[in-house]
Design a protein around this motif. Structure first.
Motif, PDB file in Angstrom:
ATOM      1  N   MET A 307       0.661  -1.016  -0.025  1.00 21.55           N
ATOM      2  CA  MET A 307      -0.140   0.281   0.015  1.00 21.55           C
ATOM      3  C   MET A 307       0.675   1.390  -0.120  1.00 21.55           C
ATOM      4  O   MET A 307       0.232   1.987  -0.736  1.00 21.55           O
ATOM      5  CB  MET A 307      -1.170  -0.027   1.548  1.00 21.55           C
ATOM      6  N   LEU A 308       2.207   0.720   1.122  1.00 22.56           N
ATOM      7  CA  LEU A 308       3.060   2.127   0.938  1.00 22.56           C
ATOM      8  C   LEU A 308       3.792   3.085  -0.722  1.00 22.56           C
ATOM      9  O   LEU A 308       3.528   3.645  -1.386  1.00 22.56           O
ATOM     10  CB  LEU A 308       4.016   1.989   1.538  1.00 22.56           C
ATOM     11  N   LYS A 309       3.725   1.230  -1.221  1.00 24.37           N
ATOM     12  CA  LYS A 309       4.605   1.440  -1.856  1.00 24.37           C
ATOM     13  C   LYS A 309       3.438   2.368  -3.210  1.00 24.37           C
ATOM     14  O   LYS A 309       3.549   3.473  -4.193  1.00 24.37           O
ATOM     15  CB  LYS A 309       5.163   0.369  -3.208  1.00 24.37           C
ATOM     16  N   ASP A 310       2.061   2.246  -3.585  1.00 26.66           N
ATOM     17  CA  ASP A 310       0.444   2.019  -4.764  1.00 26.66           C
ATOM     18  C   ASP A 310       0.763   4.242  -4.254  1.00 26.66           C
ATOM     19  O   ASP A 310      -0.005   4.824  -5.098  1.00 26.66           O
ATOM     20  CB  ASP A 310      -0.558   1.577  -4.019  1.00 26.66           C
ATOM     21  N   ALA A 320       6.970   3.477 -10.876  1.00 29.81           N
ATOM     22  CA  ALA A 320       6.076   2.075 -11.049  1.00 29.81           C
ATOM     23  C   ALA A 320       7.711   0.637 -11.641  1.00 29.81           C
ATOM     24  O   ALA A 320       7.125   0.531 -10.234  1.00 29.81           O
ATOM     25  CB  ALA A 320       5.368   1.825 -11.951  1.00 29.81           C
ATOM     26  N   GLU A 321       8.483   0.970 -12.027  1.00 30.59           N
ATOM     27  CA  GLU A 321       9.636  -0.018 -11.905  1.00 30.59           C
ATOM     28  C   GLU A 321       9.658  -0.093 -10.600  1.00 30.59           C
ATOM     29  O   GLU A 321      11.079  -1.039 -10.012  1.00 30.59           O
ATOM     30  CB  GLU A 321      10.744   0.686 -13.457  1.00 30.59           C
ATOM     31  N   ALA A 322      10.831   1.082 -10.081  1.00 34.52           N
ATOM     32  CA  ALA A 322      11.091   1.289  -8.830  1.00 34.52           C
ATOM     33  C   ALA A 322      10.713   0.744  -8.039  1.00 34.52           C
ATOM     34  O   ALA A 322      11.035  -0.692  -6.853  1.00 34.52           O
ATOM     35  CB  ALA A 322      11.375   2.741  -8.187  1.00 34.52           C
ATOM     36  N   ALA A 323       9.166   1.105  -7.673  1.00 36.29           N
ATOM     37  CA  ALA A 323       8.278   0.141  -6.838  1.00 36.29           C
ATOM     38  C   ALA A 323       8.590  -1.574  -6.989  1.00 36.29           C
ATOM     39  O   ALA A 323       8.523  -2.182  -5.876  1.00 36.29           O
ATOM     40  CB  ALA A 323       7.315   0.836  -7.058  1.00 36.29           C
ATOM     41  N   GLN A 324       8.138  -1.961  -8.391  1.00 36.77           N
ATOM     42  CA  GLN A 324       8.321  -3.523  -7.966  1.00 36.77           C
ATOM     43  C   GLN A 324       9.437  -4.270  -7.519  1.00 36.77           C
ATOM     44  O   GLN A 324       9.010  -4.868  -6.875  1.00 36.77           O
ATOM     45  CB  GLN A 324       9.025  -3.498  -9.390  1.00 36.77           C
ATOM     46  N   SER A 325      10.897  -3.329  -8.112  1.00 39.60           N
ATOM     47  CA  SER A 325      11.420  -4.474  -7.477  1.00 39.60           C
ATOM     48  C   SER A 325      12.055  -3.608  -6.061  1.00 39.60           C
ATOM     49  O   SER A 325      13.280  -4.149  -6.059  1.00 39.60           O
ATOM     50  CB  SER A 325      12.358  -3.763  -8.293  1.00 39.60           C
ATOM     51  N   MET A 326      11.692  -2.892  -5.012  1.00 42.93           N
ATOM     52  CA  MET A 326      11.902  -2.976  -3.809  1.00 42.93           C
ATOM     53  C   MET A 326      11.309  -3.763  -3.163  1.00 42.93           C
ATOM     54  O   MET A 326      10.218  -4.349  -3.180  1.00 42.93           O
ATOM     55  CB  MET A 326      10.814  -1.280  -4.226  1.00 42.93           C
ATOM     56  N   SER A 327      12.000  -3.924  -2.105  1.00 39.70           N
ATOM     57  CA  SER A 327      11.699  -4.609  -1.005  1.00 39.70           C
ATOM     58  C   SER A 327      10.947  -4.537   0.163  1.00 39.70           C
ATOM     59  O   SER A 327      10.764  -3.027  -0.301  1.00 39.70           O
ATOM     60  CB  SER A 327      13.248  -5.287  -0.241  1.00 39.70           C
ATOM     61  N   ASP A 328      10.498  -5.457   0.572  1.00 40.44           N
ATOM     62  CA  ASP A 328       8.945  -4.777   2.161  1.00 40.44           C
ATOM     63  C   ASP A 328       9.837  -3.737   2.528  1.00 40.44           C
ATOM     64  O   ASP A 328       9.342  -2.728   2.997  1.00 40.44           O
ATOM     65  CB  ASP A 328       8.618  -5.492   2.054  1.00 40.44           C
ATOM     66  N   VAL A 329      11.130  -3.883   3.186  1.00 39.52           N
ATOM     67  CA  VAL A 329      11.913  -3.264   4.367  1.00 39.52           C
ATOM     68  C   VAL A 329      11.903  -1.881   3.539  1.00 39.52           C
ATOM     69  O   VAL A 329      11.989  -0.884   4.517  1.00 39.52           O
ATOM     70  CB  VAL A 329      13.222  -3.509   4.715  1.00 39.52           C
ATOM     71  N   ASP A 330      12.688  -1.346   2.295  1.00 40.52           N
ATOM     72  CA  ASP A 330      12.880  -0.951   2.108  1.00 40.52           C
ATOM     73  C   ASP A 330      11.530   0.354   2.126  1.00 40.52           C
ATOM     74  O   ASP A 330      11.485   1.150   2.147  1.00 40.52           O
ATOM     75  CB  ASP A 330      13.570  -0.998   0.637  1.00 40.52           C
ATOM     76  N   ALA A 331      10.405  -0.683   1.578  1.00 39.73           N
ATOM     77  CA  ALA A 331       9.087  -0.138   1.646  1.00 39.73           C
ATOM     78  C   ALA A 331       8.985   1.066   2.533  1.00 39.73           C
ATOM     79  O   ALA A 331       8.246   1.972   2.621  1.00 39.73           O
ATOM     80  CB  ALA A 331       8.344  -0.661   0.809  1.00 39.73           C
TER      81      ALA A 331
END
Lengths: 783, 144
Positions: A307-310, A320-331
């Protein structure tokens, strides 16, 4: 409540002190109306405060005195000398009761009945002894109230003193001084250092005062939001600089509001999720090294990284691409980005999108860091790590080009030299990364940030040796700062820099180190922002590509009393205690630290200093505590490798490993606790031993302690119940040896004769006596 | 109500500064540069046991950086609890001036107009009065 009580005690004492002069004058002239009024007001105030604080006993005493004074004022009663001294005794008595309250003792109410009676004018004679005891019981006040501004001024004064001392030291060095001057200077330096410690300590405040407002906040908020929350506060006795406490107030309030508003679900939601309706908000503080860790944990719904990424993608702060590859911890770290809110709707409590970014910058401004952990459905934990004090900061001084700068020690993880195969720089897509032990870290070339490239290249011929200082802006966010030289560790008195300097964005303040050349302290979080690392976070870097699991344990590394570098597992360290040498006493065959009304066994692996301060680590295994005395110097948080050389035998040391280039021994905490911790008191009913006959001095002073040591309770009362008995009448040489009646089965008979006959034991035969007692008790128990 | 002024000289121009903000006049020791600070900041320097921010007065007035080295004359002024050293070429005198400064006319260079509060007359010559607060201010203070 405790605050109010302390306030009451301090106020009562202060008034008592100020009107004590009035009292003497009043005694001389009891008709003096003005003084009478002052004393009347005192009792009236005490009565009012006590009613408010529910101290009914003191209230009653004060009320009676007020009554008597009111009669005096009306002229319905005469100020007889006895009545005057009774009123004075009541004042002393109130002072004594205030002292007792402060020590947390029970108030002995028996003294007061005669006083009250005397005030009522009923029984003048009976009051006489009460008057005496009341006066004797007055204790001197052990603390005074000092305005905070004064403390701050003192601190400022001491900081200036330290700087002036440094200046003097430089001047002395220039004029190759005489020995006597040197000695005097050394002495002054010691005094200044001691004074600095004392003032720093005086400014320390229990974090309690920060937590005090929370129960009310949580109560009001949960009522407003229709949620049921139980607040659980731990570690309120951890101390930190009062300035830090003020700086933490807003961030903490904000985090608690967020937790209640967003984190914790309404009761129906919790029921649906199979959780208890009442949620628990845990707030804890503990000291780790030179830092304080404050954690705020709720057991609410947690934060969904997707949800944070969205949200971030919607807000266009993340591609959007960055969000895809981002780990949950970073998110999760996205929550600290400006303008991002997890709230679906703006409520009156929070959720306007001004929030965690402000909290983060507030915490970072005071040299701290903030971290978030969250599991969807289970809750969110925020951890704040802040330094103990703001004014004096241990720092590393290093060079970039021609300039010298400092980084707070608290931010530094390690220092790596380039080109010794320990670390290398890789160029990746136009940026650079440092490869240290197969982990990639973003690199900040300080010279480039500071626009000093030309200076750098000019110096490059001679100054090729580059170092990487690995710093962390938060627990997960680390980067390497490339510098050209590493000089020294020094404790710096940091002063704010002028606005025109601060606008650079990565300075924290100015300092004047021992060499007299002014220095700028870097602000690591600011540096990361200026270097564009914060933005890089949204673009998931190679950060973790080659990362291997971190096979190391968090430890606190310190210099032990015997000079060795030792480490202890961080999780066991409750806090670091600075005690006076005389707070450590030898009792019951071991060293013990007396602190805050508890005594803790002390372990020392070397000679304890006889005077001055002793630094101790308070270790806890969850139930009992021991204090481990350590030597001078900094205690640092570090990593102890998972694999290390184990010690041969069992003992205080578990093993040894090389940390930052020096051997460090790891303490065997299990051994320490097994060896030194307090065993829980055995509450089993002790058998009673009756002692009969014999010389009173001998049996009380010599025999009784021996029996008690053997685990018996001693009684001399023949009518009391007992399990075994000792007939000591034979020890008295003058006695006729008349025996105490009792069966041989439960009476041990002693004799003064070193070779006593049958059934008797020589009175100094320790083991004989103890064995005989045990034997008789066993027989009795089985019979 | 008269006011005391310190009269000093920068780039061949005399100016005056209200004496109440001035703490002392010193010669600079080493001046440590401060990368990425405002262009008016020449660096920081130690003054006894304190750190002062050295201001390139010429840069603050007309944007052209002066060479500021050790033995530079500094007027030490305290503003908002921060100590500043304003670099000047010469310090002349302290003088008393009775009336309020006159406004500067439009004929003055914009740089001078921005940092000054007016003109006073001294020994028949007009002298610009500088406002130290605008001199030491950060980012927006340098005209193009």
């Amino acid at each position: 409540m405790d605050d109010l009580l302390a306030e009451f005690i301090a106020e009562t004492r202060e008034t008592l002190d100020t009107i004590s002069g009035e009292i003497v004058a009043w005694e001389a002239d009891p008709g003096d109306r003005k003084r009478l009024d002052a004393i009347f007001r005192f009792f009236h105030t005490v009565k009012g405060s006590c009613g408010f604080l529910d101290l009914t006993h003191i209230q009653r005493v004060a009320h009676e005195a007020e009554q008597a004074l009111s009669e005096l004022r009306d002229g319905t009663r005469e100020p007889t000398p006895r009545l005057v001294s009774t009123i004075l005794a009541v004042m002393d008595r109130i002072g004594a009761m205030a002292d007792a309250l402060e020590r947390g003792e029970e108030i002995d109410e028996s003294h007061d009945e005669p006083l009250i009676a005397a005030l009522g004018g009923k029984d003048d004679e009976a009051a006489a002894p009460a008057l005496r005891t009341a006066t004797e019981m007055r204790h001197p006040a052990r603390s005074i109230r000092v305005p905070l501004e004064l403390l701050d001024r003192l601190m400022g004064g001491v900081s200036d003193l330290v700087l002036a001392r440094n200046e003097l030291s430089r001047q002395l060095r220039r004029t190759a001084g005489e020995d006597q001057v040197e000695t005097a200077f050394e002495r002054m330096s010691t005094c200044v250092a001691e004074m600095r410690d004392a003032i720093t300590w005086a400014r320390m405040q229990r974090i309690e005062s920060l937590f005090a407002a929370l129960p009310r906040l949580v109560r009001d908020l949960s009522a407003e939001l229709g949620k049921s929350v139980q607040l659980d506060i731990d570690g309120a006795d951890v101390e930190l600089d009062r300035e830090m406490i003020e700086m933490l107030r807003d961030p903490l309030t904000h985090i608690v509001r967020n937790a209640l508003d967003h984190g914790i679900e309404p009761p129906e939601g919790r029921r649906a999720a199979g959780k208890p309706e009442t949620s628990i908000l845990r707030i804890g503080a503990r000291q780790s090294g030179n830092q304080i860790q404050i954690s705020i944990a709720d057991d609410g719904r947690g934060i969904d990284p997707h949800m944070l990424k969205d949200r971030a993608v919607q807000g266009a702060s993340l591609s959007a691409e960055a969000a895809q590859s981002m780990s949950d911890v970073d998110a999760l770290e996205l929550i600290f980005q400006p303008g991002l809110s997890t709230a679906d709707a703006v409520s009156t409590v929070s959720g306007r999108g001004v929030g965690m970014d402000v909290v983060r910058s507030n915490v970072e401004r005071i040299g701290g860091s903030i971290d978030i952990e969250s599991v969807v459905g289970q809750g969110t934990t925020l951890s704040l790590l802040v330094p103990l004090t703001l004014t004096i900061i241990p720092a590393l001084i290093f060079g970039v080009g021609e300039g010298r700068y400092a980084i707070p020690r608290a931010n530094i993880e390690e220092i790596v030299s380039l080109g010794r195969d320990r670390a290398e720089i890789e160029a990746i897509g136009g940026t650079e990364a440092a490869l240290i032990r197969r982990k990639r870290l973003p690199v900040v070339r300080l010279a480039a940030v500071m626009d000093m490239d030309h200076a750098e290249s000019a110096a490059s011929g001679t100054d090729r040796a580059q170092h990487l200082v690995v710093v962390r802006a938060s627990r997960r966010e680390r980067f390497a700062v490339m510098v050209s030289a590493v000089f020294d560790h020094e404790e710096l008195v940091v002063k704010p820099a002028a606005p025109s300097v601060m606008q650079a964005g990565f300075y924290a303040g100015t300092a004047l180190p021992d060499n007299g050349m002014p220095l700028l302290l870097l602000d690591i979080a600011g540096l990361a922002a200026v270097a564009g690392l914060r933005l890089g976070m949204a673009d998931p870097q190679e950060n973790r590509v080659a990362a291997e699991p971190d096979a190391a344990t968090d430890v606190l590394i310190f210099t032990d009393l015997d000079g060795c570098r030792r480490a202890v597992r961080m999780a066991l360290v409750n806090r670091i205690v600075d005690a006076d040498a005389d707070q450590i006493v030898e009792r019951a065959g071991g060293l013990r630290l007396v602190i805050d009304e508890e005594t803790v066994p002390v372990v020392a692996s070397g000679d304890l200093p006889k005077t001055g301060h002793v630094r101790l680590l308070r270790l806890s295994d969850g139930e009992s505590a021991i204090a481990y005395a350590i030597g001078e110097g900094a205690a640092d948080v570090g990593k102890f490798p998972e694999t290390f050389d184990r010690a041969r035998g069992t003992g205080r040391i578990l093993g040894v490993a090389v940390v930052d280039g020096e051997p460090v021994e790891l303490l065997d905490a299990h051994f320490l606790f097994a060896e030194f911790s307090e065993r829980p008191a055995i509450s089993v009913e002790q058998p009673r031993c009756l002692v009969i006959g014999g010389d009173d001095l001998w049996r009380r002073e010599l025999l009784a302690p021996l029996i008690e040591q053997a685990g018996y309770r001693v009684t001399f009362d023949e009518d009391a119940e007992y399990d075994v008995a000792i007939d000591a009448s034979g020890t008295d040489q003058d006695s006729d040896g008349q025996d105490f009646e009792g069966t041989e089965a439960d009476v041990v008979r002693l004799s003064a004769d070193p070779s006593p006959g049958k059934d008797r034991i020589y009175r100094y035969d320790r083991t004989g006596i103890v064995d005989a007692l045990h034997a008789r008790r066993k027989r009795r128990a089985s019979g | 109500m008269s006011q005391l002024y310190l009269v000093a000289e920068i780039a061949g121009t005399r100016f005056a500064m209200p004496a109440d903000t001035v703490e002392s006049v010193v010669t600079a020791s080493d001046i440590i540069p401060v990368p990425r600070a405002a262009p008016t900041v020449a660096g920081i320097a130690a003054l006894r046991s304190k750190v002062i921010t050295v201001i390139d007065t010429r840069a603050a007035i007309n944007g052209s950086k002066a060479r500021i080295a050790a033995s530079q004359l500094l007027i030490v002024a305290k503003l908002d609890d921060f100590l500043y050293g304003l670099a000047v070429d010469k310090v002349h005198d302290v003088c008393e001036y009775a009336t309020a400064p006159r406004k500067l006319g439009a004929a003055f260079e914009p740089g001078w107009r921005r940092v000054s509060t007016g003109i006073i007359e001294l020994d028949g010559a007009a002298i610009v009065v500088l406002n130290p607060a605008t001199l030491v201010a950060g980012s927006d203070s340098v005209a193009a």
